[in-house]
Design an enzyme around this catalytic site. Structure first.
Site, PDB file in Angstrom:
ATOM      1  N   GLU A 201      37.188  34.994  37.776  1.00 24.72           N
ATOM      2  CA  GLU A 201      37.736  36.166  37.094  1.00 24.72           C
ATOM      3  C   GLU A 201      38.899  36.724  37.912  1.00 24.72           C
ATOM      4  O   GLU A 201      40.040  36.771  37.447  1.00 24.72           O
ATOM      5  CB  GLU A 201      36.661  37.235  36.919  1.00 24.72           C
ATOM      6  CG  GLU A 201      37.183  38.518  36.262  1.00 24.72           C
ATOM      7  CD  GLU A 201      36.194  39.665  36.297  1.00 24.72           C
ATOM      8  OE1 GLU A 201      36.380  40.615  35.522  1.00 24.72           O
ATOM      9  OE2 GLU A 201      35.258  39.624  37.120  1.00 24.72           O
ATOM     10  N   ASP A 279      31.479  41.992  27.652  1.00 26.38           N
ATOM     11  CA  ASP A 279      31.439  42.404  29.052  1.00 26.38           C
ATOM     12  C   ASP A 279      30.926  43.845  29.202  1.00 26.38           C
ATOM     13  O   ASP A 279      29.756  44.057  29.493  1.00 26.38           O
ATOM     14  CB  ASP A 279      32.813  42.235  29.690  1.00 26.38           C
ATOM     15  CG  ASP A 279      32.769  42.173  31.216  1.00 26.38           C
ATOM     16  OD1 ASP A 279      31.689  42.391  31.787  1.00 26.38           O
ATOM     17  OD2 ASP A 279      33.816  41.902  31.840  1.00 26.38           O
TER      18      ASP A 279
END
Length: 337
Positions: A201, A279
Site C-alpha cells: 500500500e 477499507d
C-alpha cells in the site's frame, strides 16, 4: 447506428447491489455510519471531525483513535455491529470478513478473550438477523511488539472454527517490515487460519514479496504496488493469491496517483485475482457498493470482471463451503440476467 447497437446502448446496466459479494478488507470500527458516529460522539461529549482529505497516513490513524473513544462504550459497539451488518445486507454483501481488534476493547469487556467473545456473539446474532455470514480477521498492529502479535495469534488460533477465520497485519508499513511477525503468522497458519496481511500500500513490491515468503500470505490486503513488478504480478497470478483492493482508499492515501493510474484493470488482465473493498467507509466515503460503481464507471471494469472480483471475494475468503456454493450460483445468475 444499427438497431442492435442502439438496443445495447439503451439496455439497463445490471444492478450491482444484486451481485452477491464478499467484503474482505473492512476495518470494523470504520464501517460505522457517519450519522451514527456523530450521534454517539455528541452523546459522549467527544469531538470528532471526519476529514475530507488526508495529507498523510498518520492523519488517518489519528482520526481512527478518536473513533475508538466513542466505541469503547458497550452499547455503542453493539450498535456498530448491527448497523454495519445491516449495511452489508442492503448492498448485496453475503459474507463479510471484518478486521477485528479485540485489544481495543479490553477496558470495555474485561480481557482479550471476553472482548473477542462479545464480538463473535454480536456478529453471529446480527449476521443471522440480516442474512450475512460473518468471519473475523484478528488484526495485528505492525507498529506494536512481537509479544503482542503472538498473544493475538494464540487468541485467534484458539477461536479458529468458532468465527475467527484469518490473521491480519495492519497500520503504517513504512519502517515496519512484516518479517518480525513470522512466528505469529506461523501460529495462525498451523491453526488453519488464513494469512491476510496488509502489504504493497505505502511500500513497494518488496513488502508484498515479504508477505508471501515470510508470512505465507493467502491474500494481500491492498497489494496495488505489485503492479510495478512484472515478475511479482506473474507470481501472484500463478499462485492464485488474491489482492483485496480498495480503489478510493488507494487514491486518498496516495498509494496510487489517481483513479487514472489505478492498476486494478491491469492486474485483472494479467490474471491476478482481486476483490473490491471499501477499507474504511466512514473516513474515505464510499461503501462497498460505491466502490463497485467506481470500478465500473471510473476504472472501466466490465460486468464479467466485476463478477470475477465478486467470486474472488467469496472463493478466497474464510466463508463456509455452503455459502461459497450459493454465492457462486448467484454470481452466475447475475451475469446471465
Amino acid at each position: 447506428m444499427t438497431d442492435t447497437t442502439a438496443d445495447l446502448q439503451s439496455a439497463p446496466l445490471r444492478d450491482l447491489s444484486a451481485l452477491p459479494k464478499g467484503h474482505l478488507h473492512i476495518h470494523h470500527e470504520a464501517a460505522i455510519r457517519p450519522t451514527t458516529l456523530m450521534d454517539m460522539a455528541e452523546a459522549e461529549g467527544i469531538t470528532i471531525t471526519i476529514p475530507t482529505e488526508f495529507d498523510d497516513f498518520s492523519d488517518f490513524s489519528a482520526t481512527y483513535r478518536g473513533m475508538l473513544r466513542v466505541l469503547s462504550k458497550k452499547e455503542n459497539f453493539f450498535r456498530l455491529v448491527d448497523e454495519s451488518i445491516e449495511g452489508c445486507a442492503v448492498e448485496g454483501v453475503v459474507y463479510a470478513e471484518f478486521g477485528a481488534s479485540p485489544q481495543f476493547y479490553v477496558d470495555t469487556f474485561g480481557s482479550l478473550e471476553e472482548s473477542l467473545e462479545a464480538m463473535l456473539e454480536a456478529c453471529a446474532a446480527s449476521g443471522e438477523k440480516w442474512g450475512v455470514e460473518i468471519g473475523l480477521m484478528i488484526t495485528v498492529d505492525r507498529t506494536e511488539s512481537v509479544e503482542a502479535a503472538n498473544q493475538l495469534a494464540h487468541l485467534a488460533a484458539a477461536y479458529a472454527g468458532r468465527g475467527v477465520v484469518s490473521l491480519g497485519l495492519a497500520n503504517d508499513e513504512r519502517g515496519y517490515p512484516a518479517a518480525k511477525f513470522a512466528e505469529a503468522f506461523a501460529i495462525a497458519k498451523e491453526a488453519g487460519l488464513l494469512s491476510t496481511p496488509h502489504a504493497g500500500e505505502l511500500e513497494g513490491p518488496d513488502y508484498v514479496l515479504e508477505a508471501l515468503d515470510v508470512l505465507h500470505a493467502d491474500r494481500i490486503l491492498h497489494g496495488v504496488r505489485s503492479a510495478t513488478d512484472p515478475a511479482l504480478v506473474a507470481r501472484l497470478a500463478e499462485d492464485g493469491v488474491c489482492l483485496d483492493v480498495c480503489p478510493t482508499s488507494n487514491v486518498l492515501l496516495s498509494a496510487v496517483d489517481g483513479f487514472g493510474t489505478h492498476p486494478l484493470v491491469t492486474l485483472l488482465e494479467a490474471g491476478v485475482r482481486c476483490s473490491i473493498n471499501a477499507d474504511d467507509p466512514v473516513l474515505f466515503g464510499p461503501s462497498i457498493l460505491d466502490e463497485y460503481e467506481v470500478s465500473r464507471t471510473t476504472l472501466g471494469l466490465t460486468d464479467e470482471q466485476l463478477a470475477d472480483c465478486a467470486w474472488s471475494s467469496i472463493d478466497c475468503s474464510g466463508a463456509s463451503d455452503s455459502l461459497k456454493e450459493s454465492a457462486r450460483a448467484g454470481i452466475t445468475a447475475w451475469l446471465a440476467s
